[in-house]
Design a protein around this motif. Structure first.
Motif, mmCIF file in Angstrom:
data_model
loop_
_atom_site.group_PDB
_atom_site.id
_atom_site.type_symbol
_atom_site.label_atom_id
_atom_site.label_comp_id
_atom_site.label_asym_id
_atom_site.label_seq_id
_atom_site.Cartn_x
_atom_site.Cartn_y
_atom_site.Cartn_z
ATOM 1 N N LEU A 1 0.736 -1.230 0.247
ATOM 2 C CA LEU A 1 -0.110 0.019 0.116
ATOM 3 C C LEU A 1 0.837 1.194 0.001
ATOM 4 O O LEU A 1 0.423 2.316 -0.605
ATOM 5 N N ILE A 2 2.047 1.142 0.590
ATOM 6 C CA ILE A 2 2.990 2.507 0.826
ATOM 7 C C ILE A 2 3.656 2.657 -0.315
ATOM 8 O O ILE A 2 3.633 3.730 -0.905
ATOM 9 N N VAL A 3 4.274 1.612 -0.867
ATOM 10 C CA VAL A 3 5.173 1.564 -2.011
ATOM 11 C C VAL A 3 4.544 1.571 -3.217
ATOM 12 O O VAL A 3 4.580 2.676 -4.177
ATOM 13 N N PRO A 4 3.896 0.365 -3.866
ATOM 14 C CA PRO A 4 3.375 0.472 -5.288
ATOM 15 C C PRO A 4 2.454 1.226 -5.428
ATOM 16 O O PRO A 4 2.057 1.690 -6.336
ATOM 17 N N VAL A 5 1.458 1.213 -4.585
ATOM 18 C CA VAL A 5 -0.100 1.830 -4.538
ATOM 19 C C VAL A 5 0.150 3.271 -4.212
ATOM 20 O O VAL A 5 -0.389 4.057 -5.419
ATOM 21 N N LEU A 6 0.439 3.716 -3.101
ATOM 22 C CA LEU A 6 0.526 5.298 -3.200
ATOM 23 C C LEU A 6 1.785 6.049 -3.640
ATOM 24 O O LEU A 6 1.887 7.140 -3.630
ATOM 25 N N GLY A 7 2.725 5.082 -4.057
ATOM 26 C CA GLY A 7 4.027 5.567 -4.927
ATOM 27 C C GLY A 7 5.027 6.491 -3.810
ATOM 28 O O GLY A 7 5.767 7.114 -4.367
ATOM 29 N N SER A 8 5.104 5.674 -2.559
ATOM 30 C CA SER A 8 5.808 6.512 -1.705
ATOM 31 C C SER A 8 7.326 6.069 -2.109
ATOM 32 O O SER A 8 7.595 4.776 -2.606
ATOM 33 N N GLU A 9 8.457 6.630 -1.773
ATOM 34 C CA GLU A 9 9.766 6.283 -1.992
ATOM 35 C C GLU A 9 10.040 5.184 -0.928
ATOM 36 O O GLU A 9 9.636 4.714 0.029
ATOM 37 N N ARG A 10 10.769 4.159 -1.619
ATOM 38 C CA ARG A 10 11.387 3.084 -0.770
ATOM 39 C C ARG A 10 12.336 3.275 0.398
ATOM 40 O O ARG A 10 12.463 2.647 1.276
ATOM 41 N N GLY A 11 12.885 4.657 0.386
ATOM 42 C CA GLY A 11 13.724 4.830 1.488
ATOM 43 C C GLY A 11 13.042 5.649 2.417
ATOM 44 O O GLY A 11 13.456 6.100 3.587
ATOM 45 N N SER A 12 11.533 5.759 2.423
ATOM 46 C CA SER A 12 10.786 6.672 3.316
ATOM 47 C C SER A 12 10.702 5.546 4.773
ATOM 48 O O SER A 12 10.843 4.263 4.756
ATOM 49 N N ALA A 13 10.441 6.389 5.753
ATOM 50 C CA ALA A 13 10.470 5.591 7.024
ATOM 51 C C ALA A 13 9.269 4.540 7.099
ATOM 52 O O ALA A 13 9.573 3.351 7.577
ATOM 53 N N GLY A 14 8.158 4.872 6.350
ATOM 54 C CA GLY A 14 7.062 4.103 6.453
ATOM 55 C C GLY A 14 7.204 2.812 5.545
ATOM 56 O O GLY A 14 7.200 1.667 6.227
ATOM 57 N N ALA A 15 7.876 2.957 4.343
ATOM 58 C CA ALA A 15 8.453 1.818 3.775
ATOM 59 C C ALA A 15 9.372 0.870 4.462
ATOM 60 O O ALA A 15 9.239 -0.415 4.385
ATOM 61 N N ARG A 16 10.310 1.541 4.944
ATOM 62 C CA ARG A 16 11.323 0.808 5.710
ATOM 63 C C ARG A 16 10.782 0.015 7.010
ATOM 64 O O ARG A 16 11.219 -1.228 7.095
ATOM 65 N N LEU A 17 10.023 0.891 7.666
ATOM 66 C CA LEU A 17 9.181 -0.131 8.579
ATOM 67 C C LEU A 17 8.442 -1.048 8.337
ATOM 68 O O LEU A 17 8.584 -2.118 8.991
ATOM 69 N N ALA A 18 7.587 -0.891 7.346
ATOM 70 C CA ALA A 18 7.013 -2.285 6.830
ATOM 71 C C ALA A 18 7.620 -3.223 6.159
ATOM 72 O O ALA A 18 7.533 -4.264 6.498
ATOM 73 N N GLY A 19 8.645 -2.698 5.444
ATOM 74 C CA GLY A 19 9.773 -3.682 5.204
ATOM 75 C C GLY A 19 10.452 -4.595 6.100
ATOM 76 O O GLY A 19 10.695 -5.891 5.990
#
Length: 369
Positions: free
Chosen positions: A60-78
């Motif tokens: 939801l954060i990366v492919p759908v909403l288009g957030s950067e992979r280096g963002s805090a939310g993407a890193r926490l989810a990853g």
């Protein structure tokens, strides 16, 4: 800059259709495994409860909403996704390893070394750490790997003896020439194996003492295993019998003694061979089989006792040592060596000085001497 320009249709299908279907399938599979009391149910619950939600959050954060992979939310989810997936894989590996460790095996099968069973888990842990540090958090590990290589080189030189022992322990555990409860002999060490670990092997000798032998020493030495491939062991005892006995009578006497010895097997039967023909002795070699190497000294002792009794029952005398007795009387030998008066007179007469004396004086001098 965003990694994606818009919502991907593929990821939309995954989020709307695939993820709910997988959650429903995981719930159904978990219920089936619960009914069967399967050990894999905890792993399925981990996937349903943690892996799928973290995956959905990351998607939801990366492919759908288009957030950067280096963002805090993407890193926490990853991070949550990688850790939960790693725990699920470790749970499945734990079940498989326990089944391998506890599976029934025959007498000739050796247990799987614990080191080999630990390697898959170690590989999974290293993979989780690599994904977290390098992929999720984007840390460049090239400098760390270089420093680690230099440090490993220094440590290997400083601990080369210890590492050699560990390597020898790994070889012994991966292809063991013996196992626990085996009777072995290596150099001056003989006894039963109590424990084998990565560095040393503990052996209990016949005196009841524990001998700790480095695995590096065992790896480079010849090892005699008295318990493999089976526990049959041949006990050989040399015996000397008087030459006057016929070999057939001597062999019959020795076979009776071997058959009456406690612990000696009837199959294979005892055997007697002639190894020396030399008057006044005949040398024989008695070969007896036992199924426990630990009783070999007792068998030799009991057999020696029975040989004495059987020799009297069969009328086959054992050799007696030949001795010559010499009696020496020092006083008589000294008196016999003393010269007589005439001999002394003749000896005194050989002196130029005493030769001028007359016969009377010579007699008086000889008697006084």
């Amino acid at each position: 800059m965003n990694d994606t320009a818009g919502v991907s249709p593929t990821w939309a299908v995954v989020m709307i259709v695939a993820v709910p279907l997988v959650v429903i399938a995981a719930a159904e599979l978990s219920e089936r495994l619960r009914q069967r009391e399967s050990l894999l149910r905890p792993a399925v619950l981990l996937v349903r409860t943690w892996v799928l939600p973290f995956f959905a959050l990351w998607a939801l954060i990366v492919p759908v909403l288009g957030s950067e992979r280096g963002s805090a939310g993407a890193r926490l989810a990853g991070t949550g996704l990688v850790i939960s997936l790693g725990i699920a894989v470790l749970s499945v590996l734990g079940v498989a390893i326990d089944q391998i460790r506890n599976r029934p095996r025959g007498d000739d099968q050796r247990p799987v070394p614990q080191l080999l069973l630990a390697l898959p888990r170690l590989g999974v842990l290293l993979a989780i750490g690599w994904l977290l540090v390098s992929t999720v958090w984007g840390v460049d590990l090239s400098a760390a790997l270089t420093a680690l290589g230099v440090t490993s080189l220094v440590v290997s030189f400083a601990l080369q003896d210890t590492l050699s022992g560990l390597a020898s322990g790994v070889l012994l555990l991966s292809d063991p020439p013996f196992r626990t409860s085996d009777w072995i002999e290596s150099g001056d060490v003989e006894g039963v194996v109590i424990d084998v670990n990565w560095r040393t092997t503990r052996i209990q000798d016949r005196n009841g003492d524990i001998i700790t032998v480095p695995n590096s020493q065992l790896a480079g030495a010849s090892i005699v295993n008295y318990s493999a491939p089976n526990k049959l062991h041949r006990v050989i005892v040399p015996v000397q019998v008087a030459y006057v006995n016929a070999p057939t009578l001597a062999k019959a006497m020795l076979l009776d003694a071997a058959a009456g010895t406690p612990g000696v097997l009837s199959e294979p039967p005892p055997n007697v061979v002639v190894v020396q023909v030399d008057d006044p002795l005949m040398g024989y070699e008695v070969q007896m089989w036992v199924d426990d190497y630990a009783i070999a000294p007792r068998v030799k002792s009991d057999f020696g006792s029975l040989v004495w009794y059987q020799s009297h029952r069969h009328g086959v005398p054992l050799p007696s040592p030949a001795q010559d007795l010499y009696l020496y009387d020092g006083v008589a030998a000294g008196a016999a060596q003393e010269p007589t008066v005439p001999e002394l007179r003749d000896l005194l007469a050989t002196s130029p000085l005493l030769g001028q004396l007359d016969d009377t004086e010579m007699d008086q001098l000889a008697n006084a001497s």
